[in-house]
Design a protein around this motif. Structure first.
Motif, mmCIF file in Angstrom:
data_model
loop_
_atom_site.group_PDB
_atom_site.id
_atom_site.type_symbol
_atom_site.label_atom_id
_atom_site.label_comp_id
_atom_site.label_asym_id
_atom_site.label_seq_id
_atom_site.Cartn_x
_atom_site.Cartn_y
_atom_site.Cartn_z
ATOM 1 N N ILE A 28 -13.235 5.198 -1.007
ATOM 2 C CA ILE A 28 -11.836 5.557 -0.771
ATOM 3 C C ILE A 28 -11.427 6.740 -1.638
ATOM 4 O O ILE A 28 -10.751 7.665 -1.166
ATOM 5 N N CYS A 58 0.835 -1.202 0.000
ATOM 6 C CA CYS A 58 0.000 0.000 0.000
ATOM 7 C C CYS A 58 0.869 1.251 0.000
ATOM 8 O O CYS A 58 0.608 2.213 -0.740
ATOM 9 N N ALA A 73 -7.299 4.442 -5.283
ATOM 10 C CA ALA A 73 -8.325 3.465 -4.882
ATOM 11 C C ALA A 73 -8.273 2.227 -5.774
ATOM 12 O O ALA A 73 -8.359 1.090 -5.292
ATOM 13 N N GLU A 77 -14.814 0.211 -2.042
ATOM 14 C CA GLU A 77 -13.442 0.704 -2.124
ATOM 15 C C GLU A 77 -13.301 1.789 -3.181
ATOM 16 O O GLU A 77 -12.779 2.874 -2.914
ATOM 17 N N GLU A 89 -5.253 2.366 4.426
ATOM 18 C CA GLU A 89 -4.981 3.027 3.145
ATOM 19 C C GLU A 89 -4.916 4.544 3.305
ATOM 20 O O GLU A 89 -4.009 5.199 2.770
ATOM 21 N N CYS A 99 -18.778 -0.983 8.997
ATOM 22 C CA CYS A 99 -18.142 -1.184 7.692
ATOM 23 C C CYS A 99 -17.249 -2.417 7.668
ATOM 24 O O CYS A 99 -16.279 -2.501 8.440
ATOM 25 N N TRP A 119 -16.911 -5.469 -1.559
ATOM 26 C CA TRP A 119 -15.605 -4.920 -1.218
ATOM 27 C C TRP A 119 -15.160 -3.880 -2.239
ATOM 28 O O TRP A 119 -14.687 -2.803 -1.889
ATOM 29 N N THR A 120 -15.307 -4.213 -3.518
ATOM 30 C CA THR A 120 -14.722 -3.385 -4.564
ATOM 31 C C THR A 120 -15.504 -2.111 -4.799
ATOM 32 O O THR A 120 -14.921 -1.025 -4.928
ATOM 33 N N GLY A 167 -14.968 -3.324 5.640
ATOM 34 C CA GLY A 167 -13.592 -3.067 5.232
ATOM 35 C C GLY A 167 -12.922 -1.934 5.981
ATOM 36 O O GLY A 167 -11.898 -1.411 5.527
ATOM 37 N N GLN A 202 -6.906 -1.458 -4.351
ATOM 38 C CA GLN A 202 -7.864 -2.563 -4.333
ATOM 39 C C GLN A 202 -7.373 -3.733 -5.169
ATOM 40 O O GLN A 202 -7.462 -4.896 -4.761
ATOM 41 N N LEU A 255 -9.038 -1.929 6.505
ATOM 42 C CA LEU A 255 -8.287 -1.647 5.284
ATOM 43 C C LEU A 255 -8.404 -0.179 4.911
ATOM 44 O O LEU A 255 -7.415 0.460 4.530
ATOM 45 N N ALA A 256 -9.600 0.380 5.012
ATOM 46 C CA ALA A 256 -9.789 1.784 4.662
ATOM 47 C C ALA A 256 -8.929 2.689 5.534
ATOM 48 O O ALA A 256 -8.273 3.615 5.038
#
Length: 384
Positions: free
Chosen positions: A229, A101, A129, A225, A343, A334, A221-222, A336, A133, A339-340
């Motif tokens: 993001i 990342c 983003a 993201e 990032e 959330c 997820w995608t 994710g 991802q 991960l958010a």
């Protein structure tokens, strides 16, 4: 279901779309539970939103028009699929992904022009983003541009509520994922050792996950993201560019960046709203809502409620994090979020470490994104 009430507002009115945050502030003051044809009952106050989030039995998430794993589920299905989901966002996996990342963030910041106004939405936010991802899931770089185009089409169709277009767009995205799953199955033991391959071995209720369930999970997820993001990166960059004091604070103490990100995103939500449907008649904020009615949780309003935050535009890193609903709350918090947060922390760390100043050019104004998006459609920033 009760008779359709008269609308209190129009979420798609030009004045609302021109500045969604300001519009929700005004609406919250005069009509904290507001009805519209587009969103049903919109809940705007913090306490009322918390009430909805903490009562999934009354406010069901089982509202999408297609299978949505795990967000569009209620217990016990939600519990089982959330168990699978959360195994991919552990602290160990986040730590293992951080170097990749950071490389993506550093490379992007390094290539941005210096000393001239740059629209950081396409140049930084959107591509960050996409690349993060793809890297997290082990997807090929060739998917970057198709996914970018897909995200734009999905946003436009959602705003227009064009159901045929949304259905076609969903099929298109599902095709990307089905091709990836098929390629990994065909490769067998030669498949890449990544999270997408690992998902093929997941089980629920003692059986393998179906392709429909796998596709839905990866879609969830995608889509989250790529839209949220990129919106978050724009919001953070804008805040830093127009608040030199915040820049100075974080350059001097980068350990504050995580808390600062959450606070900035509290003030300007990257995700405007989520949907629920009532399972029984219920009173919310003095408004009787019938069974089977649509309820919209407006994060962009609740996180600015003066009764909880005082001046909603006051930047404070010492607020109680439990009050901040930027990543939701309760069983549907959330999926994710770890991960958010990783990032965004890494991106801001690299952005500040590799520049000496971010500023907003006086002669160029940003343009706001429209519902269902948030943040900015264009965002000129000068990096030095």
């Amino acid at each position: 279901m009760t008779d359709e009430p008269s609308p209190d507002w129009d979420p798609r009115a030009p004045d609302v779309l021109a500045d969604q945050i300001a519009a929700y502030d005004q609406l919250r003051a005069r009509c904290p539970v507001a009805h519209s044809e587009f969103l049903g009952w919109s809940v705007l106050r913090h306490d009322d939103v918390v009430r909805v989030l903490d009562d999934p039995q009354t406010f069901s998430n089982d509202v999408p028009h297609r299978l949505t794993v795990p967000n569009g589920m209620d217990p016990p299905d939600h519990t089982e699929f959330r168990r699978v989901n959360d195994a991919y966002f552990t602290a160990d996996l986040m730590a293992a992904f951080e170097p990749a990342c950071r490389r993506i963030a550093a490379d992007l910041v390094y290539t941005l022009p210096r000393g001239v106004a740059t629209d950081v939405m396409p140049a930084l936010a959107e591509v960050f983003a996409l690349r993060v991802q793809n890297s997290f899931l082990g997807w090929p770089s060739e998917l970057e541009e198709p996914l970018r185009r897909w995200t734009a089409k999905n946003r436009a169709a959602t705003l227009a509520q064009d159901r045929p277009a949304l259905a076609a767009i969903a099929v298109e995205f599902d095709g990307f994922i089905r091709d990836l799953l098929a390629a990994r199955r065909q490769a067998a033991t030669g498949a890449p050792d990544d999270l997408t391959t690992r998902l093929l071995g997941e089980h629920v209720w003692g059986r393998p996950m179906t392709d429909d369930e796998l596709v839905s999970l990866l879609r969830n997820w995608t889509v989250g993201e790529l839209s949220t993001i990129s919106a978050s990166v724009g919001i953070l960059a804008h805040h830093l560019a127009v608040h030199p004091a915040t820049q100075h604070l974080l350059r001097g103490d980068p350990t504050l960046i995580g808390a600062a990100n959450d606070e900035i995103l509290r003030m300007h939500a990257p995700l405007i709203a989520n949907r629920r449907v009532t399972t029984r008649p219920v009173d919310v904020g003095g408004q009787l809502i019938g069974a089977g009615e649509r309820v919209t949780v407006l994060w962009a309003s609740a996180n600015r409620d003066e009764s909880v935050f005082g001046d909603p535009d006051e930047f404070r890193v010492d607020r109680d994090p439990a009050d901040n609903l930027v990543y939701g709350r309760g069983i549907h918090v959330c999926p994710g979020a770890p991960l958010a947060r990783l990032e965004l922390r890494v991106l801001v760390e690299e952005l500040l470490a590799r520049t000496t100043e971010l500023s907003s050019p006086a002669h160029l104004e940003p343009t706001n994104a429209h519902y269902p998006g948030s943040g900015f459609a264009t965002l000129p920033v000068v990096l030095r």
